[in-house]
Design a protein around this motif. Structure first.
Motif, PDB file in Angstrom:
ATOM      1  N   SER A  57      -8.018   1.627 -13.025  1.00  0.00           N
ATOM      2  CA  SER A  57      -9.060   2.633 -13.046  1.00  0.00           C
ATOM      3  C   SER A  57      -9.672   2.927 -11.687  1.00  0.00           C
ATOM      4  N   ASN A  58      -9.419   2.076 -10.687  1.00  0.00           N
ATOM      5  CA  ASN A  58     -10.056   2.312  -9.383  1.00  0.00           C
ATOM      6  C   ASN A  58      -9.105   2.627  -8.235  1.00  0.00           C
ATOM      7  N   CYS A  59      -7.835   2.355  -8.401  1.00  0.00           N
ATOM      8  CA  CYS A  59      -6.924   2.466  -7.269  1.00  0.00           C
ATOM      9  C   CYS A  59      -5.733   3.385  -7.521  1.00  0.00           C
ATOM     10  N   LEU A  60      -5.296   3.502  -8.750  1.00  0.00           N
ATOM     11  CA  LEU A  60      -4.014   4.172  -8.979  1.00  0.00           C
ATOM     12  C   LEU A  60      -4.062   5.685  -8.838  1.00  0.00           C
ATOM     13  N   SER A  61      -5.245   6.253  -8.714  1.00  0.00           N
ATOM     14  CA  SER A  61      -5.275   7.687  -8.449  1.00  0.00           C
ATOM     15  C   SER A  61      -4.626   7.982  -7.101  1.00  0.00           C
ATOM     16  N   CYS A  62      -4.622   7.001  -6.211  1.00  0.00           N
ATOM     17  CA  CYS A  62      -3.923   7.167  -4.927  1.00  0.00           C
ATOM     18  C   CYS A  62      -2.746   6.189  -4.795  1.00  0.00           C
ATOM     19  N   HIS A  63      -2.976   4.936  -5.158  1.00  0.00           N
ATOM     20  CA  HIS A  63      -1.934   3.921  -4.985  1.00  0.00           C
ATOM     21  C   HIS A  63      -0.992   3.895  -6.184  1.00  0.00           C
ATOM     22  N   SER A  64      -0.559   5.073  -6.593  1.00  0.00           N
ATOM     23  CA  SER A  64       0.408   5.167  -7.679  1.00  0.00           C
ATOM     24  C   SER A  64       1.807   5.056  -7.082  1.00  0.00           C
ATOM     25  N   GLN A  68      -0.214   8.645  -3.630  1.00  0.00           N
ATOM     26  CA  GLN A  68      -0.788   9.982  -3.407  1.00  0.00           C
ATOM     27  C   GLN A  68      -1.840   9.910  -2.296  1.00  0.00           C
ATOM     28  N   ASN A  69      -2.225  11.068  -1.778  1.00  0.00           N
ATOM     29  CA  ASN A  69      -3.358  11.172  -0.840  1.00  0.00           C
ATOM     30  C   ASN A  69      -3.226  10.268   0.381  1.00  0.00           C
ATOM     31  N   ASN A  70      -2.003  10.154   0.895  1.00  0.00           N
ATOM     32  CA  ASN A  70      -1.747   9.363   2.100  1.00  0.00           C
ATOM     33  C   ASN A  70      -1.917   7.854   1.938  1.00  0.00           C
ATOM     34  N   ALA A  71      -2.053   7.383   0.733  1.00  0.00           N
ATOM     35  CA  ALA A  71      -2.099   5.929   0.548  1.00  0.00           C
ATOM     36  C   ALA A  71      -0.744   5.365   0.986  1.00  0.00           C
ATOM     37  N   PRO A  72      -0.768   4.242   1.725  1.00  0.00           N
ATOM     38  CA  PRO A  72       0.483   3.757   2.323  1.00  0.00           C
ATOM     39  C   PRO A  72       1.387   2.975   1.375  1.00  0.00           C
ATOM     40  N   MET A  73       0.876   2.580   0.219  1.00  0.00           N
ATOM     41  CA  MET A  73       1.734   1.793  -0.694  1.00  0.00           C
ATOM     42  C   MET A  73       1.223   1.966  -2.113  1.00  0.00           C
ATOM     43  N   HIS A  74       2.066   1.587  -3.071  1.00  0.00           N
ATOM     44  CA  HIS A  74       1.590   1.615  -4.459  1.00  0.00           C
ATOM     45  C   HIS A  74       1.061   0.253  -4.876  1.00  0.00           C
ATOM     46  N   ASN A  87      -0.672  -9.418   2.566  1.00  0.00           N
ATOM     47  CA  ASN A  87      -0.239  -8.781   3.826  1.00  0.00           C
ATOM     48  C   ASN A  87      -1.020  -7.544   4.249  1.00  0.00           C
ATOM     49  N   ARG A  88      -1.854  -7.027   3.349  1.00  0.00           N
ATOM     50  CA  ARG A  88      -2.518  -5.774   3.696  1.00  0.00           C
ATOM     51  C   ARG A  88      -4.043  -5.864   3.627  1.00  0.00           C
ATOM     52  N   GLY A  89      -4.536  -7.072   3.544  1.00  0.00           N
ATOM     53  CA  GLY A  89      -5.982  -7.257   3.598  1.00  0.00           C
ATOM     54  C   GLY A  89      -6.744  -6.649   2.424  1.00  0.00           C
ATOM     55  N   THR A  92     -10.280  -7.913   1.984  1.00  0.00           N
ATOM     56  CA  THR A  92     -11.170  -7.415   3.032  1.00  0.00           C
ATOM     57  C   THR A  92     -11.562  -5.970   2.747  1.00  0.00           C
ATOM     58  N   ARG A  93     -10.575  -5.177   2.341  1.00  0.00           N
ATOM     59  CA  ARG A  93     -10.849  -3.756   2.123  1.00  0.00           C
ATOM     60  C   ARG A  93     -11.760  -3.516   0.917  1.00  0.00           C
ATOM     61  N   ILE A  94     -11.579  -4.273  -0.180  1.00  0.00           N
ATOM     62  CA  ILE A  94     -12.466  -4.010  -1.322  1.00  0.00           C
ATOM     63  C   ILE A  94     -13.893  -4.458  -1.037  1.00  0.00           C
ATOM     64  N   PRO A 100     -14.210   0.916   2.912  1.00  0.00           N
ATOM     65  CA  PRO A 100     -13.970   0.273   1.610  1.00  0.00           C
ATOM     66  C   PRO A 100     -12.776   0.878   0.885  1.00  0.00           C
ATOM     67  N   MET A 101     -12.229   0.115  -0.055  1.00  0.00           N
ATOM     68  CA  MET A 101     -11.278   0.630  -1.023  1.00  0.00           C
ATOM     69  C   MET A 101     -11.865   0.400  -2.397  1.00  0.00           C
ATOM     70  N   PRO A 102     -12.004   1.398  -3.244  1.00  0.00           N
ATOM     71  CA  PRO A 102     -11.665   2.787  -2.975  1.00  0.00           C
ATOM     72  C   PRO A 102     -12.536   3.405  -1.878  1.00  0.00           C
ATOM     73  N   PRO A 103     -12.021   4.462  -1.210  1.00  0.00           N
ATOM     74  CA  PRO A 103     -12.722   5.054  -0.067  1.00  0.00           C
ATOM     75  C   PRO A 103     -14.084   5.640  -0.428  1.00  0.00           C
ATOM     76  N   THR A 104     -14.294   5.952  -1.688  1.00  0.00           N
ATOM     77  CA  THR A 104     -15.573   6.534  -2.105  1.00  0.00           C
ATOM     78  C   THR A 104     -16.698   5.503  -2.141  1.00  0.00           C
TER      79      THR A 104
HETATM   80  C1  HEC Z   1      -8.808   8.229  -2.957  1.00  0.00           C
HETATM   81  C2  HEC Z   1      -7.572   7.528  -2.687  1.00  0.00           C
HETATM   82  C3  HEC Z   1      -7.573   6.026  -2.701  1.00  0.00           C
HETATM   83  C4  HEC Z   1      -8.069   5.168  -3.644  1.00  0.00           C
HETATM   84  C5  HEC Z   1      -8.744   5.512  -4.963  1.00  0.00           C
HETATM   85  C6  HEC Z   1      -7.805   3.841  -3.172  1.00  0.00           C
HETATM   86  N1  HEC Z   1      -7.175   3.879  -1.966  1.00  0.00           N
HETATM   87 FE1  HEC Z   1      -6.537   2.299  -0.852  1.00  0.00          FE
HETATM   88  N2  HEC Z   1      -5.934   3.532   0.608  1.00  0.00           N
HETATM   89  C7  HEC Z   1      -5.978   4.918   0.561  1.00  0.00           C
HETATM   90  C8  HEC Z   1      -5.503   5.450   1.833  1.00  0.00           C
HETATM   91  C9  HEC Z   1      -5.395   6.925   2.180  1.00  0.00           C
HETATM   92  C10 HEC Z   1      -5.187   4.365   2.641  1.00  0.00           C
HETATM   93  C11 HEC Z   1      -4.665   4.372   4.091  1.00  0.00           C
HETATM   94  C12 HEC Z   1      -5.794   4.590   5.075  1.00  0.00           C
HETATM   95  C13 HEC Z   1      -6.675   3.380   5.201  1.00  0.00           C
HETATM   96  O1  HEC Z   1      -6.178   2.259   5.396  1.00  0.00           O
HETATM   97  O2  HEC Z   1      -7.891   3.566   5.061  1.00  0.00           O
HETATM   98  C14 HEC Z   1      -5.460   3.175   1.840  1.00  0.00           C
HETATM   99  C15 HEC Z   1      -5.282   1.890   2.298  1.00  0.00           C
HETATM  100  C16 HEC Z   1      -5.459   0.754   1.506  1.00  0.00           C
HETATM  101  C17 HEC Z   1      -5.188  -0.587   1.963  1.00  0.00           C
HETATM  102  C18 HEC Z   1      -4.698  -0.978   3.339  1.00  0.00           C
HETATM  103  C19 HEC Z   1      -3.207  -0.829   3.378  1.00  0.00           C
HETATM  104  C20 HEC Z   1      -2.619  -1.206   4.740  1.00  0.00           C
HETATM  105  O3  HEC Z   1      -1.440  -1.558   4.790  1.00  0.00           O
HETATM  106  O4  HEC Z   1      -3.365  -1.158   5.726  1.00  0.00           O
HETATM  107  C21 HEC Z   1      -5.469  -1.412   0.921  1.00  0.00           C
HETATM  108  C22 HEC Z   1      -5.344  -2.933   0.897  1.00  0.00           C
HETATM  109  C23 HEC Z   1      -5.916  -0.580  -0.165  1.00  0.00           C
HETATM  110  N3  HEC Z   1      -5.910   0.733   0.222  1.00  0.00           N
HETATM  111  C24 HEC Z   1      -6.300  -1.075  -1.394  1.00  0.00           C
HETATM  112  C25 HEC Z   1      -6.896  -0.280  -2.356  1.00  0.00           C
HETATM  113  C26 HEC Z   1      -7.428  -0.818  -3.583  1.00  0.00           C
HETATM  114  C27 HEC Z   1      -7.356  -2.274  -3.977  1.00  0.00           C
HETATM  115  C28 HEC Z   1      -7.962   0.224  -4.259  1.00  0.00           C
HETATM  116  C29 HEC Z   1      -8.718   0.156  -5.541  1.00  0.00           C
HETATM  117  C30 HEC Z   1      -9.735  -0.846  -5.658  1.00  0.00           C
HETATM  118  C31 HEC Z   1      -7.759   1.422  -3.479  1.00  0.00           C
HETATM  119  N4  HEC Z   1      -7.108   1.063  -2.324  1.00  0.00           N
HETATM  120  C32 HEC Z   1      -8.155   2.685  -3.849  1.00  0.00           C
HETATM  121  C33 HEC Z   1      -6.409   5.679  -0.486  1.00  0.00           C
HETATM  122  C34 HEC Z   1      -7.019   5.196  -1.644  1.00  0.00           C
END
Ligand code: HEC
Length: 126
Positions: A57-64, A68-74, A87-89, A92-94, A100-104
């Protein structure tokens, strides 16, 4: 001496047996071996039960898959999420306030705790 103590053990045993019989006519529950039906309910954090729904519910809109939306991996599988932690922190990102992840914006503390707990417990799958 010996005989006396055996007799006293026997008679107190008999007394306890008598007490047990008279006090618990229908209580034979204790005789059923109960093999720990639900050890630590709510303690174990698993990918399937706890982590996957949060990711969905929080990540797959991009990490599908494909992302999508330039996310680097699923993040659609157990291995992908585990890899992202290692390997991708991901942790740290959440928890990041600056990126933050999600970016919002960061998820609830409860959601973040669940994911951290899952990592601490060694990535239990299900
Ligand atoms: C609105 C789209 C979107 C959503 C929702 C989102 N991400 Fe991301 N995520 C991105 C994008 C674009 C990047 C690449 C740019 C960056 O690192 O900020 C990214 C990068 C990342 C990275 C770093 C990858 C790398 O190799 O540096 C991680 C880890 C990550 N996301 C985890 C998550 C997690 C976990 C969630 C849900 C809790 C999430 N993301 C939700 C768009 C999203």
């Amino acid at each position: 001496m010996k005989t006396k103590s055996i007799i006293s053990v026997l008679s107190s045993t008999f007394f306890i047996v008598l007490l047990t019989i008279s006090c618990s006519s229908s209580n034979d529950d204790d005789l059923n071996p109960d093999p720990d039906p639900d050890p630590d309910p709510g303690e174990e954090v698993t990918y399937v039960d706890d982590v996957q729904p949060i990711i969905q519910s929080n990540c797959l809109s991009c990490h599908s898959d494909p992302p999508q939306n330039n996310a680097p991996m699923h993040l659609t599988t157990y291995n992908a999420v585990k890899q992202a932690v290692e390997n991708r922190g991901l942790l740290t990102r959440i928890n990041s306030t600056s990126s933050p992840m999600p970016p919002t914006g960061r998820m609830s503390q409860a959601n973040r705790n669940i994911i951290e707990e899952w990592v601490d417990q060694g990535f239990i799958e299900d």
